[in-house]
Write a protein that holds these residues in place. Structure first.
Motif, short mmCIF file in Angstrom:
data_model
loop_
_atom_site.label_atom_id
_atom_site.label_comp_id
_atom_site.label_asym_id
_atom_site.label_seq_id
_atom_site.Cartn_x
_atom_site.Cartn_y
_atom_site.Cartn_z
N ASP A 26 0.81 -1.20 0.00
CA ASP A 26 0.00 0.00 0.00
C ASP A 26 0.85 1.26 0.00
N SER A 27 2.09 1.17 0.50
CA SER A 27 2.92 2.35 0.59
C SER A 27 3.62 2.66 -0.72
N PHE A 28 3.65 1.73 -1.65
CA PHE A 28 4.37 1.95 -2.90
C PHE A 28 3.74 1.12 -4.00
N GLY A 33 -5.93 8.17 -8.61
CA GLY A 33 -6.46 9.52 -8.49
C GLY A 33 -7.96 9.54 -8.73
N ARG A 34 -8.64 10.43 -8.00
CA ARG A 34 -10.08 10.56 -8.13
C ARG A 34 -10.45 12.03 -8.29
N VAL A 35 -11.50 12.27 -9.04
CA VAL A 35 -12.10 13.58 -9.10
C VAL A 35 -13.43 13.46 -8.35
N ILE A 36 -13.68 14.40 -7.44
CA ILE A 36 -14.88 14.35 -6.60
C ILE A 36 -15.85 15.43 -7.08
N VAL A 37 -17.02 15.00 -7.54
CA VAL A 37 -18.07 15.90 -8.01
C VAL A 37 -19.33 15.59 -7.22
N ASP A 38 -19.87 16.60 -6.54
CA ASP A 38 -21.08 16.42 -5.72
C ASP A 38 -20.93 15.24 -4.76
N ASP A 39 -19.80 15.18 -4.06
CA ASP A 39 -19.50 14.14 -3.07
C ASP A 39 -19.43 12.73 -3.65
N GLU A 40 -19.33 12.62 -4.96
CA GLU A 40 -19.20 11.32 -5.64
C GLU A 40 -17.81 11.24 -6.26
N GLY A 41 -17.08 10.14 -5.99
CA GLY A 41 -15.73 9.99 -6.51
C GLY A 41 -15.70 9.22 -7.82
N ASP A 89 -3.88 9.41 -4.19
CA ASP A 89 -3.25 8.60 -3.15
C ASP A 89 -1.78 8.95 -3.04
N GLN A 90 -1.21 8.65 -1.94
CA GLN A 90 0.21 8.86 -1.63
C GLN A 90 0.53 10.33 -1.43
N ASN A 91 -0.49 11.19 -1.31
CA ASN A 91 -0.36 12.60 -0.98
C ASN A 91 0.84 13.30 -1.62
N PRO A 92 0.77 13.55 -2.92
CA PRO A 92 1.90 14.22 -3.58
C PRO A 92 2.06 15.64 -3.04
N PRO A 93 3.30 16.10 -2.87
CA PRO A 93 3.51 17.47 -2.37
C PRO A 93 3.17 18.55 -3.40
N SER A 94 3.08 18.18 -4.67
CA SER A 94 2.79 19.16 -5.72
C SER A 94 1.79 18.57 -6.71
N ILE A 95 0.75 19.35 -7.02
CA ILE A 95 -0.25 18.95 -8.02
C ILE A 95 -0.42 20.12 -8.98
N LYS A 137 6.68 11.01 -10.44
CA LYS A 137 5.48 11.76 -10.82
C LYS A 137 4.48 10.84 -11.50
N SER A 138 3.25 11.29 -11.56
CA SER A 138 2.20 10.55 -12.27
C SER A 138 1.25 11.55 -12.91
N THR A 139 0.63 11.12 -14.00
CA THR A 139 -0.29 11.96 -14.75
C THR A 139 -1.66 11.29 -14.81
N PHE A 140 -2.71 12.08 -14.61
CA PHE A 140 -4.08 11.59 -14.65
C PHE A 140 -4.89 12.48 -15.61
#
Length: 147
Positions: A26-28, A33-41, A89-95, A137-140
């Motif tokens: 889970d750590s690696f 990534g999720r986009v949340i719209v109206d509390d729906e992921g 996930d994994q809380n990136p320091p930069s988005i 880095k990762s791209t979504f």
């Protein structure tokens, strides 16, 4: 007894080949990534990513372009001026969030508290989210119809 030993041995080999996750997986691993719209992921489509951890490097550099990824994402319909949340996930320091407009121009969108404000103009938009980690880095990608 000998048959039981062979059966257990075969199960262990099959489990090892199928990559049953270890306790620290889970750590690696592949970022999510999720986009949340109206509390729906909604899970964003992952493009290229590269993550490094000590002696291990995980890469996925052979993906469809952002248009192909947007096509795979179920286009969401939202209201103009709405706020949506980006969770990775994994809380990136930069988005970094780039918005491609219908005319092909690209705008860098300000993100605050993991939220972006959508345009006030109706139309179709493709969003590319770039998450930068200390380890890579990762791209979504996701797309929206704004009404």
């Amino acid at each position: 007894m000998k048959n039981l030993f062979y059966l257990m041995f075969i199960v262990m080999i099959i489990a090892g080949c199928n990559g049953i996750p270890s306790s620290n997986s889970d750590s690696f691993g592949n970022p999510v990534g999720r986009v949340i719209v109206d509390d729906e992921g909604y899970m964003m489509q992952i493009g290229e990513f590269e993550l490094k951890d000590d002696d291990v490097t995980i890469r996925n550099l052979n993906t469809p372009d952002k248009y192909g990824l947007a096509e795979e994402f179920e286009t969401l319909t939202v209201e103009k001026g709405d706020k949506i949340k980006i969770e990775i996930d994994q809380n990136p320091p930069s988005i970094i969030v780039n918005q491609e407009n219908e005319d092909g121009t690209i705008d860098n969108i300000e993100i605050q508290n993991n939220e972006i404000t959508l345009p006030m103009e109706k139309g179709y938009y493709i969003y590319e989210v770039i998450a930068k980690y200390n380890e890579g880095k990762s791209t979504f990608v996701f797309d929206l119809n704004i009404e």
